[in-house]
Design a protein around this motif. Structure first.
Motif, short mmCIF file in Angstrom:
data_model
loop_
_atom_site.label_atom_id
_atom_site.label_comp_id
_atom_site.label_asym_id
_atom_site.label_seq_id
_atom_site.Cartn_x
_atom_site.Cartn_y
_atom_site.Cartn_z
N PHE A 116 7.36 -2.14 2.09
CA PHE A 116 8.74 -3.24 1.97
C PHE A 116 9.83 -3.20 1.01
N ASP A 117 10.69 -3.59 1.05
CA ASP A 117 12.25 -3.35 0.33
C ASP A 117 12.60 -4.31 -0.94
N VAL A 118 11.40 -5.61 -0.53
CA VAL A 118 11.71 -6.54 -1.80
C VAL A 118 10.45 -7.50 -1.92
N VAL A 119 9.82 -7.63 -3.65
CA VAL A 119 8.81 -7.86 -3.30
C VAL A 119 9.21 -9.45 -4.29
N ILE A 120 8.61 -10.60 -3.42
CA ILE A 120 9.43 -11.87 -4.79
C ILE A 120 7.87 -12.67 -4.91
N MET A 131 1.40 8.39 -1.73
CA MET A 131 3.07 8.66 -0.90
C MET A 131 3.49 9.04 -2.43
N ALA A 132 4.51 9.18 -3.23
CA ALA A 132 5.32 10.22 -4.68
C ALA A 132 6.29 8.40 -4.14
N THR A 133 6.06 7.79 -5.65
CA THR A 133 7.31 6.17 -5.44
C THR A 133 8.92 6.97 -5.19
N SER A 134 8.66 8.16 -5.33
CA SER A 134 10.16 8.67 -5.52
C SER A 134 10.56 9.32 -3.73
N THR A 135 9.26 9.94 -3.04
CA THR A 135 9.46 9.95 -2.11
C THR A 135 10.39 8.30 -1.24
N ALA A 136 9.12 7.22 -1.41
CA ALA A 136 9.19 6.09 -1.25
C ALA A 136 10.26 5.64 -1.17
N ILE A 137 11.39 5.16 -2.31
CA ILE A 137 12.20 5.37 -2.30
C ILE A 137 13.63 6.13 -1.65
N ARG A 138 13.23 6.98 -1.03
CA ARG A 138 14.40 7.58 -1.12
C ARG A 138 14.64 6.75 0.67
N LYS A 169 16.74 -4.12 8.43
CA LYS A 169 17.05 -5.69 7.90
C LYS A 169 16.38 -5.52 6.40
N VAL A 170 16.62 -5.98 5.70
CA VAL A 170 15.87 -5.70 3.79
C VAL A 170 14.08 -6.48 4.31
N ARG A 171 12.95 -6.04 3.99
CA ARG A 171 11.74 -6.81 4.62
C ARG A 171 11.41 -7.09 3.71
N VAL A 172 10.88 -8.35 3.21
CA VAL A 172 10.10 -9.14 2.43
C VAL A 172 8.84 -9.16 2.36
N LEU A 173 8.07 -8.72 0.93
CA LEU A 173 7.19 -9.64 1.10
C LEU A 173 6.50 -10.77 0.08
N ASP A 174 6.02 -11.65 -0.06
CA ASP A 174 5.91 -13.45 -0.54
C ASP A 174 5.05 -12.84 -1.21
N LEU A 175 4.46 -13.09 -2.48
CA LEU A 175 3.20 -12.83 -2.90
C LEU A 175 2.70 -14.14 -3.94
N VAL A 194 3.59 -4.08 -6.89
CA VAL A 194 4.95 -4.40 -6.99
C VAL A 194 4.75 -2.54 -7.86
N GLU A 195 3.87 -1.80 -8.17
CA GLU A 195 4.02 -0.47 -8.12
C GLU A 195 3.42 0.19 -7.30
N GLU A 196 2.39 -0.46 -6.04
CA GLU A 196 2.13 0.78 -4.83
C GLU A 196 3.08 -0.30 -3.88
N CYS A 197 3.89 -0.77 -3.82
CA CYS A 197 4.56 -0.86 -2.72
C CYS A 197 6.13 -0.36 -3.48
N ALA A 198 6.22 -0.05 -4.90
CA ALA A 198 7.84 0.31 -4.56
C ALA A 198 8.73 -0.46 -3.87
N PRO A 199 9.09 -1.54 -4.43
CA PRO A 199 9.67 -2.13 -3.97
C PRO A 199 11.60 -1.77 -4.76
N LEU A 200 12.58 -1.90 -3.57
CA LEU A 200 14.06 -1.94 -4.26
C LEU A 200 14.20 -2.71 -5.60
#
Length: 500
Positions: A95-99, A1-8, A19-25, A141-147
């Motif tokens: 995911f919306d946020v990667v930490i 899926m294109a990053t721009s589409t995922a971001i939209r 809710k803001v969804r978080v991935l913790d690496l 970060v690149e593949e999951c396109a977090p905000l």
């Protein structure tokens, strides 16, 4: 899926109240996760290779779900595999946020020009196993396109082998559509009873049109010379202006002296049940062996309790229970009496001299009984070894430290379980090093947070973690900015539609 589409799609979901969804690496047991959870985020997933830490994360954030307690190596767990295993759908939408805080050792001799190649030519780095973990983090970060992205690391990441890794990472993220900023924050200035200095990097998708700022301090403390010196070394490259092209460094918010004083060690742990090590030893209740969390200690409320202790007892979602199971200490029979004689702030040279004095006292007692061993004999050496620690005080000046009750603790380290002398309890009557639960308190883990494993793995998890209270302050800032960016984007779209 294109990053721009995922971001939209993510922006639309958040506009709808999601809710803001978080991935913790590199999540560890979940210090950062706990901060984001506290501000209403959903901790969707974590990647952690240490089995005990991964189990702790799953126990606390996913009710012990086996699939969430499974340890995972980021190098062999691409985003698509992770989201498939957890049933989260396509990884670019999950995911919306990667930490997280990937290790920094990889880039001791890697220059900024090479690091830039990661964006377009990641294989150029894969021959270097030291660089792999940072590459995997950037790939996620690149593949999951977090905000938004939040990264944590040691201050040395600003001057690691002559390179400012934080600046280099910022350049890579900027090339991938993010606005970045990083700084150094000390946990004691955010209500944590510990003087822990760390680098934090925040990045927002450019679509959010947000600039990076960091939360204002809530507490004041004069940092000891060692901390100020470490900060100066970390910032040395910035002073040379080597990275003036982009300048992603953000000066830390001012911590004025008009703020309330930092939380002290006594305010942090003074309400916890007492453990009199010498009495337990004499009664045969403290013995060698693994410290398991299977013996309850009544957790009563004393007459007075600090605001900090109250917060740790009543943290939403992690309230204190009727008993503590991880209030356990190391077995150090040689040193309990020595601990009782140390003064607050004493370090190893003072402890060594005190031990020598104790040895001479013991010899004097034995001479009165005409039972003292001859100097230099095996018996003399055995007696000395039973009282005097073996380390050279000139080589290990900071190996020991007795905490001051009216001051925040020094930085907790991951090897605390094997060498807890850096945090000797300030109470001379208890005469011991701190317990697992006391370490958790000093790191701002709430009392209802569960650590998997035995004593040493728990100490390691605590020492490796980001203090949850500082993580909470950062999460408040980051989520607020994200929401503001989403709202502004919605207003802009509505205006464009009206004009159109």
């Amino acid at each position: 899926m294109a990053t721009s589409t995922a971001i939209r799609q993510k922006l639309a979901r958040l506009r709808g109240g999601g809710k803001v969804r978080v991935l913790d690496l590199f999540s560890g047991c979940g210090g950062l996760s706990l901060g984001f959870h506290a501000v209403g985020c959903e901790i969707v997933a974590a990647v952690e290779h240490d089995p005990d830490a991964a189990k702790s994360h799953g126990l606390n954030f996913h009710a012990g779900s086996p699939v969430h307690m499974e340890p995972r190596d980021i190098s062999s767990t691409p985003p698509a595999n992770l989201t498939k295993a957890l049933g989260l759908g396509h990884h670019s939408l999950a995911f919306d946020v990667v930490i997280g805080g990937p290790p920094c050792q990889a880039f001791a001799r890697v220059g900024r020009s090479k690091l830039r190649e990661v964006a377009d030519h990641p294989e150029a780095f894969r021959h270097d196993p030291r660089a792999r973990l940072y590459i995997e983090y950037l790939d996620y970060v690149e593949e999951c396109a977090p905000l938004a992205v939040l990264m944590e690391n040691v201050p040395d990441v600003l001057n690691h082998g002559g390179h400012n890794i934080a600046e280099e990472i910022s350049e890579v993220l900027e090339s991938r559509g993010y606005r970045c900023g990083y700084t150094l924050l000390n946990a004691a200035r955010y209500g944590v009873p510990q003087m822990r200095e760390r680098m934090f990097l925040i990045a927002y998708r450019k679509e959010l049109q947000q600039t990076v700022e960091f939360p204002k301090p809530t507490h004041w403390v004069d940092l000891p010379a060692g901390y100020e010196g470490s900060r100066a070394v970390a910032l040395k490259l910035l002073s040379r202006d080597l990275f003036s092209e982009s300048g992603h460094y953000v000066p830390a918010p001012d911590a004025g002296r008009n703020l309330k004083p930092a939380v002290t060690a006594k305010q942090a742990i003074g309400d916890l049940p007492t453990i009199y090590a010498r009495k337990l030893l004499a009664d045969g209740l403290l013995t060698r062996g693994a410290r398991r969390f299977n013996v309850p200690i009544a957790f009563n409320r004393p007459r007075s309790i600090s605001r900090y202790a109250e917060e740790m007892r009543s943290w939403p979602g992690f309230p204190a229970k009727a008993a503590l199971y991880d209030h356990v200490i190391r077995y150090l029979p040689r040193d309990y009496e020595l601990f009782s004689r140390l003064r607050p702030g004493d370090q190893y040279p003072q402890a060594y001299q005190c031990a020598l004095k104790m040895f001479e006292e013991k010899l004097a007692q034995l001479r009165k009984k005409k039972a003292a061993p001859e100097s230099g004999t095996a018996a003399w050496n055995r007696l000395r070894d039973s009282i005097v620690p073996p380390y050279d005080p000139d080589k290990f000046p900071n190996k020991w430290r007795k905490m001051e009750e009216d001051w925040p603790a020094r930085t907790l380290m991951a090897h605390l379980g094997k060498d807890s002398y850096s945090h000797i309890h300030y109470d001379s009557d208890q005469a011991r090093t701190i317990s697992v639960r006391e370490a958790a308190r000093l790191q701002s883990f709430p009392d209802g947070f569960v650590f998997s494993g035995t004593m040493n793995p728990a100490f390691r998890q605590i020492g490796n973690a980001v203090p949850p209270l500082l993580a909470k302050r950062l999460a408040e800032m980051l989520v607020s900015r994200m929401r503001a960016g989403v709202a502004a984007k919605e207003a802009t779209n509505e205006l464009a539609e009206a004009v159109g």
